[in-house]
Write a protein that holds these residues in place. Structure first.
Motif, PDB file in Angstrom:
ATOM      1  N   LEU A  84     -18.377  17.784  64.675  1.00  0.00           N
ATOM      2  CA  LEU A  84     -17.755  16.405  64.258  1.00  0.00           C
ATOM      3  C   LEU A  84     -18.801  15.340  64.520  1.00  0.00           C
ATOM      4  O   LEU A  84     -19.466  15.529  65.756  1.00  0.00           O
ATOM      5  CB  LEU A  84     -16.485  15.784  65.147  1.00  0.00           C
ATOM      6  CG  LEU A  84     -15.074  16.648  64.847  1.00  0.00           C
ATOM      7  CD1 LEU A  84     -14.334  16.135  65.798  1.00  0.00           C
ATOM      8  CD2 LEU A  84     -14.566  15.754  63.607  1.00  0.00           C
ATOM      9  N   VAL A  85     -19.316  14.360  63.712  1.00  0.00           N
ATOM     10  CA  VAL A  85     -20.339  13.517  64.003  1.00  0.00           C
ATOM     11  C   VAL A  85     -19.975  12.099  63.334  1.00  0.00           C
ATOM     12  O   VAL A  85     -19.358  11.936  62.209  1.00  0.00           O
ATOM     13  CB  VAL A  85     -21.510  14.013  63.383  1.00  0.00           C
ATOM     14  CG1 VAL A  85     -21.282  14.359  61.948  1.00  0.00           C
ATOM     15  CG2 VAL A  85     -22.727  13.104  63.627  1.00  0.00           C
ATOM     16  N   ASP A  86     -20.305  11.064  63.835  1.00  0.00           N
ATOM     17  CA  ASP A  86     -19.876   9.812  63.670  1.00  0.00           C
ATOM     18  C   ASP A  86     -21.523   9.435  63.256  1.00  0.00           C
ATOM     19  O   ASP A  86     -22.366   8.859  63.939  1.00  0.00           O
ATOM     20  CB  ASP A  86     -19.597   8.885  64.689  1.00  0.00           C
ATOM     21  CG  ASP A  86     -19.126   7.485  64.052  1.00  0.00           C
ATOM     22  OD1 ASP A  86     -19.443   7.351  63.092  1.00  0.00           O
ATOM     23  OD2 ASP A  86     -18.243   6.658  64.924  1.00  0.00           O
ATOM     24  N   ILE A 108     -17.613  17.575  59.967  1.00  0.00           N
ATOM     25  CA  ILE A 108     -16.670  16.357  59.792  1.00  0.00           C
ATOM     26  C   ILE A 108     -17.135  15.143  60.114  1.00  0.00           C
ATOM     27  O   ILE A 108     -17.762  14.879  61.189  1.00  0.00           O
ATOM     28  CB  ILE A 108     -15.342  16.470  60.459  1.00  0.00           C
ATOM     29  CG1 ILE A 108     -14.636  18.011  60.315  1.00  0.00           C
ATOM     30  CG2 ILE A 108     -14.629  15.326  60.036  1.00  0.00           C
ATOM     31  CD1 ILE A 108     -13.511  18.194  61.009  1.00  0.00           C
ATOM     32  N   ALA A 109     -17.613  14.248  59.175  1.00  0.00           N
ATOM     33  CA  ALA A 109     -18.052  13.053  59.405  1.00  0.00           C
ATOM     34  C   ALA A 109     -16.927  12.264  59.716  1.00  0.00           C
ATOM     35  O   ALA A 109     -16.189  11.784  58.622  1.00  0.00           O
ATOM     36  CB  ALA A 109     -18.898  12.639  58.126  1.00  0.00           C
ATOM     37  N   MET A 110     -17.016  11.587  60.989  1.00  0.00           N
ATOM     38  CA  MET A 110     -15.800  10.733  61.164  1.00  0.00           C
ATOM     39  C   MET A 110     -15.876   9.262  60.643  1.00  0.00           C
ATOM     40  O   MET A 110     -16.963   8.541  61.114  1.00  0.00           O
ATOM     41  CB  MET A 110     -15.759  10.552  62.878  1.00  0.00           C
ATOM     42  CG  MET A 110     -15.449  12.044  63.431  1.00  0.00           C
ATOM     43  SD  MET A 110     -15.374  12.152  65.070  1.00  0.00           S
ATOM     44  CE  MET A 110     -17.100  11.735  65.678  1.00  0.00           C
ATOM     45  N   ASN A 121     -15.063  14.562  55.346  1.00  0.00           N
ATOM     46  CA  ASN A 121     -15.198  13.145  55.784  1.00  0.00           C
ATOM     47  C   ASN A 121     -13.534  12.780  55.938  1.00  0.00           C
ATOM     48  O   ASN A 121     -12.743  12.897  55.414  1.00  0.00           O
ATOM     49  CB  ASN A 121     -15.694  12.280  54.578  1.00  0.00           C
ATOM     50  CG  ASN A 121     -16.953  12.961  54.059  1.00  0.00           C
ATOM     51  OD1 ASN A 121     -17.896  12.847  54.611  1.00  0.00           O
ATOM     52  ND2 ASN A 121     -16.920  13.313  52.802  1.00  0.00           N
ATOM     53  N   THR A 122     -13.547  12.319  57.143  1.00  0.00           N
ATOM     54  CA  THR A 122     -12.291  11.574  57.724  1.00  0.00           C
ATOM     55  C   THR A 122     -12.565  10.060  57.611  1.00  0.00           C
ATOM     56  O   THR A 122     -13.000   9.546  58.461  1.00  0.00           O
ATOM     57  CB  THR A 122     -11.899  12.059  59.291  1.00  0.00           C
ATOM     58  OG1 THR A 122     -13.052  11.839  59.745  1.00  0.00           O
ATOM     59  CG2 THR A 122     -11.458  13.387  59.231  1.00  0.00           C
ATOM     60  N   LEU A 123     -11.711   9.575  56.576  1.00  0.00           N
ATOM     61  CA  LEU A 123     -11.948   8.235  56.115  1.00  0.00           C
ATOM     62  C   LEU A 123     -10.918   7.255  56.416  1.00  0.00           C
ATOM     63  O   LEU A 123      -9.731   7.683  56.518  1.00  0.00           O
ATOM     64  CB  LEU A 123     -12.516   8.229  54.584  1.00  0.00           C
ATOM     65  CG  LEU A 123     -13.592   9.060  54.373  1.00  0.00           C
ATOM     66  CD1 LEU A 123     -13.781   9.211  52.762  1.00  0.00           C
ATOM     67  CD2 LEU A 123     -14.981   8.589  55.200  1.00  0.00           C
ATOM     68  N   TYR A 124     -11.135   5.967  56.176  1.00  0.00           N
ATOM     69  CA  TYR A 124     -10.134   5.015  56.094  1.00  0.00           C
ATOM     70  C   TYR A 124     -10.527   4.177  54.930  1.00  0.00           C
ATOM     71  O   TYR A 124     -11.590   4.464  54.298  1.00  0.00           O
ATOM     72  CB  TYR A 124     -10.132   3.943  57.405  1.00  0.00           C
ATOM     73  CG  TYR A 124     -10.720   4.692  58.539  1.00  0.00           C
ATOM     74  CD1 TYR A 124      -9.961   5.673  59.273  1.00  0.00           C
ATOM     75  CD2 TYR A 124     -12.051   4.535  59.077  1.00  0.00           C
ATOM     76  CE1 TYR A 124     -10.632   6.651  60.305  1.00  0.00           C
ATOM     77  CE2 TYR A 124     -12.381   5.176  60.134  1.00  0.00           C
ATOM     78  CZ  TYR A 124     -11.615   6.184  60.947  1.00  0.00           C
ATOM     79  OH  TYR A 124     -11.927   6.748  61.957  1.00  0.00           O
ATOM     80  N   PRO A 125      -9.589   3.319  54.485  1.00  0.00           N
ATOM     81  CA  PRO A 125      -9.674   2.515  52.957  1.00  0.00           C
ATOM     82  C   PRO A 125     -10.583   1.072  53.405  1.00  0.00           C
ATOM     83  O   PRO A 125     -10.156   0.212  53.473  1.00  0.00           O
ATOM     84  CB  PRO A 125      -8.512   2.019  52.556  1.00  0.00           C
ATOM     85  CG  PRO A 125      -7.479   2.247  53.761  1.00  0.00           C
ATOM     86  CD  PRO A 125      -8.111   3.288  54.867  1.00  0.00           C
ATOM     87  N   ASP A 126     -11.716   1.445  54.058  1.00  0.00           N
ATOM     88  CA  ASP A 126     -12.524   0.350  54.363  1.00  0.00           C
ATOM     89  C   ASP A 126     -12.744  -0.695  53.541  1.00  0.00           C
ATOM     90  O   ASP A 126     -12.856  -2.013  53.826  1.00  0.00           O
ATOM     91  CB  ASP A 126     -13.916   0.881  54.947  1.00  0.00           C
ATOM     92  CG  ASP A 126     -13.842   1.725  56.458  1.00  0.00           C
ATOM     93  OD1 ASP A 126     -13.023   1.244  57.178  1.00  0.00           O
ATOM     94  OD2 ASP A 126     -14.373   2.707  56.485  1.00  0.00           O
ATOM     95  N   TYR A 127     -13.325  -0.434  52.201  1.00  0.00           N
ATOM     96  CA  TYR A 127     -13.578  -1.362  51.343  1.00  0.00           C
ATOM     97  C   TYR A 127     -12.213  -2.388  51.157  1.00  0.00           C
ATOM     98  O   TYR A 127     -12.420  -3.629  51.209  1.00  0.00           O
ATOM     99  CB  TYR A 127     -14.058  -0.875  50.100  1.00  0.00           C
ATOM    100  CG  TYR A 127     -14.744  -1.930  49.180  1.00  0.00           C
ATOM    101  CD1 TYR A 127     -16.122  -2.652  49.409  1.00  0.00           C
ATOM    102  CD2 TYR A 127     -13.921  -2.708  48.222  1.00  0.00           C
ATOM    103  CE1 TYR A 127     -16.400  -3.510  48.564  1.00  0.00           C
ATOM    104  CE2 TYR A 127     -14.174  -3.816  47.271  1.00  0.00           C
ATOM    105  CZ  TYR A 127     -15.581  -4.197  47.490  1.00  0.00           C
ATOM    106  OH  TYR A 127     -16.316  -5.284  46.871  1.00  0.00           O
ATOM    107  N   ASN A 266      -9.029  13.278  64.640  1.00  0.00           N
ATOM    108  CA  ASN A 266     -10.202  13.973  64.149  1.00  0.00           C
ATOM    109  C   ASN A 266     -10.166  15.228  65.084  1.00  0.00           C
ATOM    110  O   ASN A 266     -10.571  16.412  64.223  1.00  0.00           O
ATOM    111  CB  ASN A 266     -11.278  13.211  64.565  1.00  0.00           C
ATOM    112  CG  ASN A 266     -11.787  12.296  63.350  1.00  0.00           C
ATOM    113  OD1 ASN A 266     -12.575  12.508  62.422  1.00  0.00           O
ATOM    114  ND2 ASN A 266     -11.907  10.887  63.648  1.00  0.00           N
ATOM    115  N   ILE A 267      -9.893  15.345  66.156  1.00  0.00           N
ATOM    116  CA  ILE A 267      -9.860  16.848  66.838  1.00  0.00           C
ATOM    117  C   ILE A 267      -8.559  17.680  66.190  1.00  0.00           C
ATOM    118  O   ILE A 267      -8.872  18.616  66.216  1.00  0.00           O
ATOM    119  CB  ILE A 267      -9.502  16.748  68.200  1.00  0.00           C
ATOM    120  CG1 ILE A 267     -10.781  15.827  68.884  1.00  0.00           C
ATOM    121  CG2 ILE A 267      -9.429  17.916  68.909  1.00  0.00           C
ATOM    122  CD1 ILE A 267     -12.018  16.376  68.823  1.00  0.00           C
TER     123      ILE A 267
END
Length: 339
Positions: A84-86, A108-110, A121-127, A266-267
């Motif tokens: 896992l990496v940010d 996994i890109a956090m 990619n573990t994502l959120y609706p950022d935009y 993420n884990i």
């Protein structure tokens, strides 16, 4: 009798997360492990590791790109089961991520993406979320005045996406608002404090500050309060320290990802992948807008209506991660449709 008991115990144990002969190892490369968001993320991540029966190894990068790359490469050399990496810089770490691919180690890109579009990619609706944050701040200021924005760092997918959304909304929807400053804090609250102190001196008419993350916003709010200024804030992440300001209206809106939820999720995803779960490249976690009933009513009167939860409700949701994402849930429960 003892053999029968063993058989019964095996029968009732969750099939997908029964003890394995080999405990999967998850290597986590954090931006740093001192920032309050990452401290909470690690705490919940370790709870997930226990629940899911995996071993976690955490490495902080202290905001250094070179150290982040080294941490990834060290985990590749160790042969961990999942990394896992940010990402501090989505392009700069791509080569290190490819080394993991060559060893068949899932990455996994956090909350981010990495150039190459190979890893999860573990994502959120950022935009869309940050667009709402900017819109709420613009409406609170009635479309007039000077605002500034605190970001993380250039090249970080989350920070870049949130910055673009904020800029786009202000320029397209609020021509009467001037964005006078954008400061990269590198997730350092002292840099946030210094930036705000400079803005207060340079821009006596500053009316609003947007924050890409609460962990740097708390420090900014403290500086504003110490100077006796009345400035509207709008932020992102859902750290509990910001909820009192959301409740009293000085922080117009927050977005709850929640450090605990992010860490556990993420884990949980990493553990499931290590044990054979199949996912699309992008996974999405549900998020929530947080504001007070009073502020929501004020914004609605100005033509802005959106679903939200109150700070009190957000405190409950933020701590319900073990129920929301437990090993008893199916693999499909770890991701929702893109919002």
């Amino acid at each position: 009798m003892s053999a029968l008991l063993v058989a019964l115990a095996s029968a009732i144990a969750p099939a997908s997360f029964a003890a394995d002969k080999k405990t999967p190892v998850v290597g986590i490369v954090a931006i740093d492990l001192q920032n309050s968001f990452f401290v909470r993320m690690r705490q919940a991540g370790d709870e997930a590791a226990k629940d899911y029966g995996v071993k976690t190894i955490w490495q902080g990068s202290e905001g250094s790109l070179e150290k982040e790359i080294s941490n990834i490469e060290n985990f590749v050399n160790q042969g961990v089961d999942v990394i896992l990496v940010d990402p501090l810089d989505r392009a700069a770490i791509a080569a290190a991520v490819q080394k993991a691919k060559a060893k068949n180690i899932p990455v996994i890109a956090m909350g981010n993406k990495v150039d190459g579009n190979w890893n999860y990619n573990t994502l959120y609706p950022d935009y869309s979320n940050m667009s709402t944050v900017a819109r709420a701040l613009g409406n609170k200021l009635e479309g007039k005045g000077e605002v500034a924005l605190l970001i993380g760092g250039k090249g970080n997918y989350v920070s870049d996406t949130r910055e673009k959304a904020f800029r786009d909304v202000m320029s397209k929807e609020f021509p009467g608002i001037k964005l006078v400053g954008v400061e990269a804090t590198n997730w350092d609250s002292s840099r946030s404090s210094d930036a705000v102190q400079t803005w207060l001196s340079t821009y006596p008419d500053l009316k609003g500050i947007g924050c890409f993350a609460d962990s740097i916003c708390v420090a900014a709010k403290a500086v504003v309060d110490a100077n006796g200024r009345k400035i509207a804030f709008a932020s992102y992440e859902g750290d509990p320290e910001m909820f009192p300001y959301v409740a009293d209206g000085s922080n117009v809106i927050d977005v709850l990802n929640g450090a605990y939820r992010v860490g556990y999720w993420n884990i949980a995803v990493a553990a499931r992948i290590a044990k054979g779960a199949k996912y699309d490249t992008d996974l999405h976690m549900p998020t929530y807008f947080v504001t007070s009933d009073k502020t929501a009513a004020e914004l609605k009167a100005k033509g802005m209506n959106f679903p939200y939860i109150t700070p009190a409700k957000a405190e409950v949701v933020a701590k319900d991660y073990r129920n929301e994402m437990s090993p008893s849930k199916p693999d499909s429960a770890m991701t929702v449709a893109a919002q």
